[in-house]
Enzyme design. Structure first.
Site, PDB file in Angstrom:
ATOM      1  N   CYS A 162      49.434  42.678  44.256  1.00  0.00           N
ATOM      2  CA  CYS A 162      50.448  43.199  45.432  1.00  0.00           C
ATOM      3  C   CYS A 162      51.058  41.942  46.000  1.00  0.00           C
ATOM      4  O   CYS A 162      51.994  42.144  46.947  1.00  0.00           O
ATOM      5  CB  CYS A 162      49.520  43.595  46.392  1.00  0.00           C
ATOM      6  SG  CYS A 162      48.066  44.849  45.602  1.00  0.00           S
ATOM      7  N   HIS A 299      50.330  43.248  55.775  1.00  0.00           N
ATOM      8  CA  HIS A 299      50.185  43.687  54.359  1.00  0.00           C
ATOM      9  C   HIS A 299      49.530  45.127  54.737  1.00  0.00           C
ATOM     10  O   HIS A 299      49.953  46.335  53.966  1.00  0.00           O
ATOM     11  CB  HIS A 299      49.376  42.996  53.674  1.00  0.00           C
ATOM     12  CG  HIS A 299      49.025  43.379  52.187  1.00  0.00           C
ATOM     13  ND1 HIS A 299      50.074  43.440  51.289  1.00  0.00           N
ATOM     14  CD2 HIS A 299      48.037  43.699  51.547  1.00  0.00           C
ATOM     15  CE1 HIS A 299      49.774  43.847  50.260  1.00  0.00           C
ATOM     16  NE2 HIS A 299      48.499  44.194  50.239  1.00  0.00           N
ATOM     17  N   GLU A 310      42.487  41.114  58.076  1.00  0.00           N
ATOM     18  CA  GLU A 310      43.963  41.104  58.101  1.00  0.00           C
ATOM     19  C   GLU A 310      44.094  40.998  59.769  1.00  0.00           C
ATOM     20  O   GLU A 310      44.766  39.757  60.106  1.00  0.00           O
ATOM     21  CB  GLU A 310      44.773  41.664  57.474  1.00  0.00           C
ATOM     22  CG  GLU A 310      46.326  41.088  57.784  1.00  0.00           C
ATOM     23  CD  GLU A 310      47.448  42.374  57.000  1.00  0.00           C
ATOM     24  OE1 GLU A 310      48.608  41.875  57.291  1.00  0.00           O
ATOM     25  OE2 GLU A 310      46.803  43.186  56.401  1.00  0.00           O
ATOM     26  N   LYS A 328      53.988  49.981  55.298  1.00  0.00           N
ATOM     27  CA  LYS A 328      53.532  50.714  53.927  1.00  0.00           C
ATOM     28  C   LYS A 328      52.869  52.142  54.802  1.00  0.00           C
ATOM     29  O   LYS A 328      52.831  52.906  53.686  1.00  0.00           O
ATOM     30  CB  LYS A 328      51.958  50.158  53.600  1.00  0.00           C
ATOM     31  CG  LYS A 328      52.309  48.875  52.720  1.00  0.00           C
ATOM     32  CD  LYS A 328      51.113  48.256  52.213  1.00  0.00           C
ATOM     33  CE  LYS A 328      51.388  47.040  51.261  1.00  0.00           C
ATOM     34  NZ  LYS A 328      51.925  45.963  52.381  1.00  0.00           N
ATOM     35  N   HIS A 333      51.937  52.035  49.475  1.00  0.00           N
ATOM     36  CA  HIS A 333      51.767  50.595  48.853  1.00  0.00           C
ATOM     37  C   HIS A 333      52.468  50.432  47.357  1.00  0.00           C
ATOM     38  O   HIS A 333      51.918  51.005  46.324  1.00  0.00           O
ATOM     39  CB  HIS A 333      50.294  50.192  48.463  1.00  0.00           C
ATOM     40  CG  HIS A 333      49.850  48.873  48.338  1.00  0.00           C
ATOM     41  ND1 HIS A 333      50.765  47.982  47.909  1.00  0.00           N
ATOM     42  CD2 HIS A 333      48.590  48.557  48.086  1.00  0.00           C
ATOM     43  CE1 HIS A 333      50.444  46.966  47.841  1.00  0.00           C
ATOM     44  NE2 HIS A 333      48.892  46.842  48.066  1.00  0.00           N
ATOM     45  N   PHE A 392      44.477  41.808  45.108  1.00  0.00           N
ATOM     46  CA  PHE A 392      43.081  41.548  44.423  1.00  0.00           C
ATOM     47  C   PHE A 392      43.101  40.091  43.596  1.00  0.00           C
ATOM     48  O   PHE A 392      44.141  39.711  43.296  1.00  0.00           O
ATOM     49  CB  PHE A 392      43.039  42.643  43.187  1.00  0.00           C
ATOM     50  CG  PHE A 392      42.733  43.991  43.469  1.00  0.00           C
ATOM     51  CD1 PHE A 392      42.253  44.286  44.612  1.00  0.00           C
ATOM     52  CD2 PHE A 392      42.542  44.835  42.554  1.00  0.00           C
ATOM     53  CE1 PHE A 392      41.885  45.395  45.236  1.00  0.00           C
ATOM     54  CE2 PHE A 392      42.096  46.141  42.727  1.00  0.00           C
ATOM     55  CZ  PHE A 392      41.668  46.373  44.078  1.00  0.00           C
TER      56      PHE A 392
END
Length: 406
Positions: A162, A299, A310, A328, A333, A392
């Site tokens: 991502c 994000h 976040e 998003k 996403h 990730f």
């Protein structure tokens, strides 16, 4: 050395231009759809995605050019062409003499090509050929963009899930800033595949609101139940100040800060401390104070823990006053593409002084930190915006863009 954005290209579920993307944002309705063809996949319980409907590559592309282009590369190559055209560099000899390189990535290559390679070992019928690996390799977007447009500068593959596109923009910015090269194409792409949804589904991270696709994802909302996968591509042309002056072009934005960190703790459990560090590094790089940032593009994928940590990290840097939203909620996403698509949207919103809200945000999760969550279209005049992306592996990126004043 200063670094400017002189062109961009968009391939998205809303269309292939900022005007089309902006129309989607103005309508405040997402591109999420129910995917009935996924219902026969064993153990998959989410049937939602934000797909590009009836994608068609440019008609002038030849069969020879298409041989090595899986769908993810088609998206990135077309986005790169749109960016070059906007920057008045398409077919310009300057991009083919070593002055331009490319930084690009995706979460994976084309998964249909991966499937064909796998069938070799399953003794199954397949049409695997010499291009199957080319389509499936991790750096397929970067390599194909370079080959398609004859770029001979440095190539920086950034397949970091991502953060693939935000890493690409950040590393391309640094390459220009420190005098290594005057021009770079930078961004990322992703093609939709149920295998990606299956991965997140197995982690209980996907939305299960299969009967109400327009009400999900819902970042920061207390009733959110997970992410929805999208697809697309975004590419930026980045240039040094000297190159911009030499070509006498008007830039669209300036890249002024980049920060990147790694959690170093858990492969899928994000950490607010290192998210905070990435933002602080970007601010230090830009030589800015937190109160100079007028908007943060989050994000925020609509996962329970991701949104919370976040928001905490963002609050620790900016306090309660910072306007924030997650795009998003519209496009899903888009994984390897989100860092570029959201960066483009961030600096274009800044230029137009109109910022779009997180849709489907009805009740803010009480566990999320107090921030100025944008819930309606808002007029904001600011000279700096920040775009954050996390991936990730505990990978964190933060980019800061400056407004071009005329």
């Amino acid at each position: 050395m200063r670094v400017f954005v002189t062109g961009y290209g968009i391939i998205s579920a809303f269309g292939k231009s900022w005007e089309e993307m902006r129309s989607g944002f103005l309508a405040q309705q997402n591109a999420v759809q129910f995917m009935p063809q996924w219902q026969n996949i064993k153990e998959l319980t989410t049937f939602l995605a934000a797909p590009i409907i009836d994608y068609k590559h440019p008609q002038e592309w030849t069969r020879k050019q298409l041989r090595s282009l899986g769908r993810v590369s088609q998206y990135s190559v077309e986005a790169a062409g749109l960016a070059l055209k906007m920057a008045h560099l398409l077919n310009d000899e300057r991009i083919q003499d070593g002055r331009m390189g490319v930084a690009s990535g995706s979460s994976t290559g084309s998964t249909d090509a991966v499937l064909q390679l796998a069938k070799i070992f399953l003794d199954a019928e397949n049409d695997c050929n010499a291009n199957s690996y080319i389509k499936s390799m991790p750096h397929t977007t970067a390599a194909n963009v370079a080959i398609f447009y004859g770029l001979k500068g440095r190539i920086i593959p950034t397949s970091s899930a991502c953060t693939s596109a935000s890493h690409a923009i950040g590393y391309a910015y640094e390459a220009i800033k420190y005098g290594k090269i005057p021009m770079m194409l930078a961004g990322g792409a992703e093609e939709l595949c149920p295998s990606e949804c299956f991965v997140f589904n197995s982690l209980y991270a996907t939305s299960q609101k299969n009967t109400t696709p327009k009400l999900t994802p819902s970042p920061f909302d207390e009733n959110r139940d997970g992410l929805v996968i999208g697809e697309g591509a975004g590419m930026l042309v980045l240039e040094s100040e000297e190159s911009v002056k030499e070509r006498k072009v008007t830039p669209l934005a300036e890249v002024v800060g980049f920060g990147s960190t790694c959690d170093g703790t858990h492969i899928t459990r994000p950490q607010s401390a290192t998210m905070k560090s990435a933002m602080e590094l970007a601010l230090q790089d830009a030589k800015l104070n937190p109160d100079q940032i007028g908007y943060v593009n989050a994000h925020a994928t609509a996962t329970k823990q991701g949104d919370i940590v976040e928001s905490i990290a963002t609050h620790e840097v900016f306090g309660e006053r910072i306007p924030i939203s997650s795009l998003k909620s519209y496009l899903g996403h888009t994984l390897g593409a989100c860092g570029a698509l959201e960066s483009i949207a961030s600096f274009m919103m800044m230029q137009e002084e109109l910022f779009y809200p997180t849709i489907n945000l009805t009740n803010i999760d009480k566990e999320c930190a107090k921030l100025d969550y944008i819930r309606d279209i808002r007029d904001i005049k600011t000279d700096f915006v920040m775009n954050n992306n996390f991936a990730f592996g505990g990978i964190n990126t933060s980019l800061i863009f400056k407004r071009i004043t005329k």
